[in-house]
Scaffold this motif. Structure first.
Motif, PDB file in Angstrom:
ATOM      1  N   ASP A   1     -36.523 -67.470   4.767  1.00 10.55           N
ATOM      2  CA  ASP A   1     -36.183 -66.158   4.227  1.00 10.55           C
ATOM      3  C   ASP A   1     -36.129 -65.145   5.360  1.00 10.55           C
ATOM      4  O   ASP A   1     -37.146 -64.831   5.979  1.00 10.55           O
ATOM      5  N   ASP A   2     -34.933 -64.658   5.676  1.00  9.74           N
ATOM      6  CA  ASP A   2     -34.739 -63.563   6.612  1.00  9.74           C
ATOM      7  C   ASP A   2     -33.357 -62.980   6.369  1.00  9.74           C
ATOM      8  O   ASP A   2     -32.737 -63.246   5.331  1.00  9.74           O
ATOM      9  N   VAL A   3     -32.860 -62.171   7.307  1.00  8.34           N
ATOM     10  CA  VAL A   3     -31.570 -61.517   7.103  1.00  8.34           C
ATOM     11  C   VAL A   3     -30.453 -62.534   6.934  1.00  8.34           C
ATOM     12  O   VAL A   3     -29.567 -62.400   6.087  1.00  8.34           O
ATOM     13  N   ALA A   4     -30.477 -63.599   7.749  1.00  5.95           N
ATOM     14  CA  ALA A   4     -29.402 -64.590   7.699  1.00  5.95           C
ATOM     15  C   ALA A   4     -29.619 -65.622   6.594  1.00  5.95           C
ATOM     16  O   ALA A   4     -28.648 -66.157   6.042  1.00  5.95           O
ATOM     17  N   PHE A   5     -30.879 -65.923   6.293  1.00  2.14           N
ATOM     18  CA  PHE A   5     -31.190 -66.946   5.295  1.00  2.14           C
ATOM     19  C   PHE A   5     -31.994 -66.294   4.176  1.00  2.14           C
ATOM     20  O   PHE A   5     -33.158 -65.951   4.358  1.00  2.14           O
ATOM     21  N   ASP A   6     -31.380 -66.141   3.020  1.00  2.64           N
ATOM     22  CA  ASP A   6     -32.017 -65.461   1.902  1.00  2.64           C
ATOM     23  C   ASP A   6     -32.600 -66.493   0.947  1.00  2.64           C
ATOM     24  O   ASP A   6     -31.935 -66.966   0.029  1.00  2.64           O
ATOM     25  N   ASN A   7     -33.865 -66.856   1.186  1.00  2.00           N
ATOM     26  CA  ASN A   7     -34.534 -67.869   0.360  1.00  2.00           C
ATOM     27  C   ASN A   7     -33.705 -69.146   0.266  1.00  2.00           C
ATOM     28  O   ASN A   7     -33.486 -69.694  -0.815  1.00  2.00           O
TER      29      ASN A   7
END
Length: 358
Positions: free
Chosen positions: A340-346
């Motif tokens: 989970d971060d800006v590039a990978f949303d959960n």
């Protein structure tokens, strides 16, 4: 008489060949101990990145290397290593991994010169970024988050022997982002084992004249829209600090935890939207071994600030699980990582692979 003449010709040919060989030899005949070694590491991975449709990909981290050693005196040995790895579309270049020359002695440790892992990154990379926790705990691959180097090509490094079966340390230094007098880095690490079941680690790294070359960090306006990327480099000073522990209460079970912090202060801001940035991160994991089976769970978290204000774009978490089985030292595994971060949303990353050494 004919046989004598033939023997004379053969003898002359041998002498000529021997003389030619000696003409190109430097030093004594080759009596060095040479070893070919390597690691087979290949996996299929699906990052499941939101908005992307890349699907499954093969990532080949297989590496091969050569080591050689030769005694110089009764107490000093000269040694070298050349290693390649991380096979990309254009292959892997020989020497792109740890490649160095050095001297070592049983009583005083070893000194190496060339391309190596820095003392701090050696700890960050393993074991504290295992099972893909590095997507949060080791984010030096992201522009603007490189507060420590991983490998450096122009570096000197000293590694001490183990003192009293308890303490050892490493020191290193070399050029920084550029090869000039205003760009340098210095680092070190120490490991202490006060009791058999516990090892403590600490490390630091300081760099001058660090260059974020393209100024292309993804930064956002208050309304959430993406700011236009900069074109002028940001240049400044970085520092990073690390502490960690490995606790082994049983032979088949261990717990690991680490914390690292890094900061950057620009001397020339360029087109970047900030002058100062700070990042804190930690990782924890537990490993349980049952015969040939291995079970691992882990969690990592990162937060950051820009110019003293919290920046949610730097927030990142990874939750990881791994199950593996060793088939006569050939380790095969399944890793699942919730990112989970800006590039990978959960997004759930899935990796299936195998690793073994030779």
């Amino acid at each position: 008489m004919k046989n004598v003449f033939k023997k004379s010709l053969v003898g002359a040919a041998v002498l000529m060949a021997t003389g030619a060989a000696n003409a190109y030899m430097i030093g004594d005949a080759n009596d060095a101990n040479v070893e070919v070694y390597g690691v087979v590491s290949i996996s299929a991975v699906d990052y499941n990145q939101t908005g992307a449709n890349d699907g499954w990909a093969l990532e080949n981290e297989t590496r091969v290397g050569f080591r050689a050693a030769k005694p110089m005196t009764d107490s000093v040995t000269a040694f070298m290593q050349v290693e390649s790895g991380w096979v990309l579309d254009d292959g892997a270049k020989l020497g792109n991994r740890d490649t160095f020359v050095g001297l070592r002695g049983d009583d005083w440790g070893q000194a190496r010169f060339g391309r190596m892992l820095t003392p701090l990154y050696e700890l960050v990379d393993w074991p504290y970024s295992a099972s893909n926790l590095g997507r949060t705990f080791d984010r030096g691959w992201r522009s603007g988050e490189r507060y420590n180097f991983d490998r450096k090509s122009q570096m000197g490094r000293y590694d001490s022997p183990m003192f009293g079966d308890m303490v050892k340390f490493s020191l290193a230094g070399g050029n920084g982002s550029e090869n000039h007098e205003d760009s340098n880095f210095y680092g070190g690490s120490i490991s202490v084992t006060p009791v058999d079941m516990l090892t403590l680690h600490a490390a630091f790294e300081i760099a001058e004249g660090t260059i974020f070359a393209d100024g292309s960090d993804v930064t956002f306006n208050p309304d959430g829209s993406v700011k236009a990327p900069g074109t002028d480099a940001s240049i400044g000073d970085t520092d990073a600090y690390f502490v960690g522990f490995e606790l082994r209460p049983m032979d088949n079970f261990n717990i690991l935890g680490a914390y690292k912090t890094g900061s950057y202060e620009a001397t020339s801001q360029g087109s970047y939207s900030y002058k100062e940035r700070e990042i804190d991160a930690f990782s924890v994991q537990a490993n349980y071994y049952h015969g040939a089976m291995n079970f691992r769970v882990g969690y990592a978290d990162q937060t950051g600030k820009e110019d003293g204000r919290k920046d949610s774009d730097l927030d990142s978490t990874s939750i990881s699980g791994e199950v593996g089985y060793s088939f006569n030292t050939v380790y095969t595994f399944l890793r699942l990582t919730q990112q989970d971060d800006v590039a990978f949303d959960n997004d759930l990353m899935v990796r299936i692979g195998t690793e073994w050494v030779f």
